[in-house]
Design an enzyme around this catalytic site. Sequence first.
Site, PDB file in Angstrom:
ATOM      1  N   SER A 137       1.330  -7.570  -0.752  1.00 43.91           N
ATOM      2  CA  SER A 137       2.070  -8.555   0.052  1.00 43.91           C
ATOM      3  C   SER A 137       1.266  -9.812   0.375  1.00 43.91           C
ATOM      4  CB  SER A 137       2.624  -7.928   1.335  1.00 43.91           C
ATOM      5  OG  SER A 137       1.636  -7.778   2.315  1.00 43.91           O
TER       6      SER A 137
ATOM      7  N   THR B 290       0.828  -1.208   0.000  1.00 43.35           N
ATOM      8  CA  THR B 290       0.000   0.000   0.000  1.00 43.35           C
ATOM      9  C   THR B 290       0.857   1.249   0.000  1.00 43.35           C
ATOM     10  OG1 THR B 290      -1.862  -1.101   1.033  1.00 43.35           O
ATOM     11  CG2 THR B 290      -1.704   1.256   1.400  1.00 43.35           C
TER      12      THR B 290
HETATM   13  C1  SIN Z   1      -1.057  -2.938   2.920  1.00 40.26           C
HETATM   14  O1  SIN Z   1       0.071  -2.713   2.535  1.00 40.26           O
HETATM   15  O2  SIN Z   1      -1.500  -2.373   3.953  1.00 40.26           O
HETATM   16  C2  SIN Z   1      -2.008  -3.888   2.262  1.00 40.26           C
HETATM   17  C3  SIN Z   1      -1.528  -4.447   0.976  1.00 40.26           C
HETATM   18  C4  SIN Z   1      -0.256  -5.219   1.114  1.00 40.26           C
HETATM   19  O3  SIN Z   1      -0.018  -5.839   2.150  1.00 40.26           O
HETATM   20  O4  SIN Z   1       0.504  -5.242   0.130  1.00 40.26           O
END
Ligand code: SIN
Length: 325
Positions: free
Chosen positions: A55, A12
């Site tokens: 992720s 994110t």
């Molecule tokens: C995030 O980063 O908060 C959600 C998406 C991810 O883990 O890549």
Amino acid sequence: MPTLALIATGGTIAGSGPLHRYTAGVLDAASLLDAVPELAELAAWQVEQIFAIDSRDMQPAQWLKLASRIRALQADPTIDGIVITHGTDTLEETAFALHLLIAPAKPVVLTAAMRPASARSADGPANLLQAAITALDTDAARHGVTVVANDIIIHSDTLHKAHTHHTDALRCIEGGGLAGRILAGKAQWLTPPSSLQPALQLPEDIALPRIDILNAAAGTPPDLIDFCVAAGARGLILALTGHGSIPADWRPALTRARQAGVHIVRASRIAAGGVWPGCNEDDEASDCIAAGLHSPQQARVRLMLTLAAQPDISRNRLAALFSAR
Ligand code: SIN
């Protein structure tokens, strides 16, 4: 001026789009740096994009690839520290894997964000700046792999994601002790470094054993245990109720799994308190290992990497690794 390496993996923090419909991992590493002009005043940067993923899609083989890249950067005399951007969803697994795989030769600091880079209230830029401040701190390397977000520094073996959408989602497990905080633009350490065991020297191309997590809920059928063993699991992590209580109807299948040489770790689906040996009869009755403070997902990381490094490790030696924290 010191030089920091930035390794971007997606998440994110590199997300773009409407707040609740964004896509993770679309901005590249250079864009993350450009969004925070202060970073260029702190250090010269060597930037690389090793992955560009959400992720949730992170694979254990990618932990090994990341670890091998970090080792190379630690050996590079021109690099003073390493900052890694990652998604929050599986950060506790990647960070813990790196904790087991990387020697504390130079600072290694992971950071992330809960809001995409395109959001008006994006938390990524401040988190990245705080991660850089931590990576430049002279005591950082002694703390092993750390995670920085929302003004706090967390040892990666005590990290857990504790909220699905608040910006303070990344926290330290109860009993773990916060590593430090960012105050007045500096890292301030609050607890001594975690006890660091020698790093597991796993090559990037080693095959990792299958380890499955089984979650116990009322009436969860025990045939899932037989299924995992038949599918080739070398270890099972049980995310059990309470202090790791094994349902009576799981015991015969667990006995069969142990007879097949599968290691079984008794963890809890409860986030705090851990599961400790000697607190009920379940270890002796089922020949399971108590998870200590490991969450089910961190117990899986430990068992997977430990069995890859030492396939013939004894049950007692394994149990000692788990109850050491
Ligand atoms: C995030 O980063 O908060 C959600 C998406 C991810 O883990 O890549």
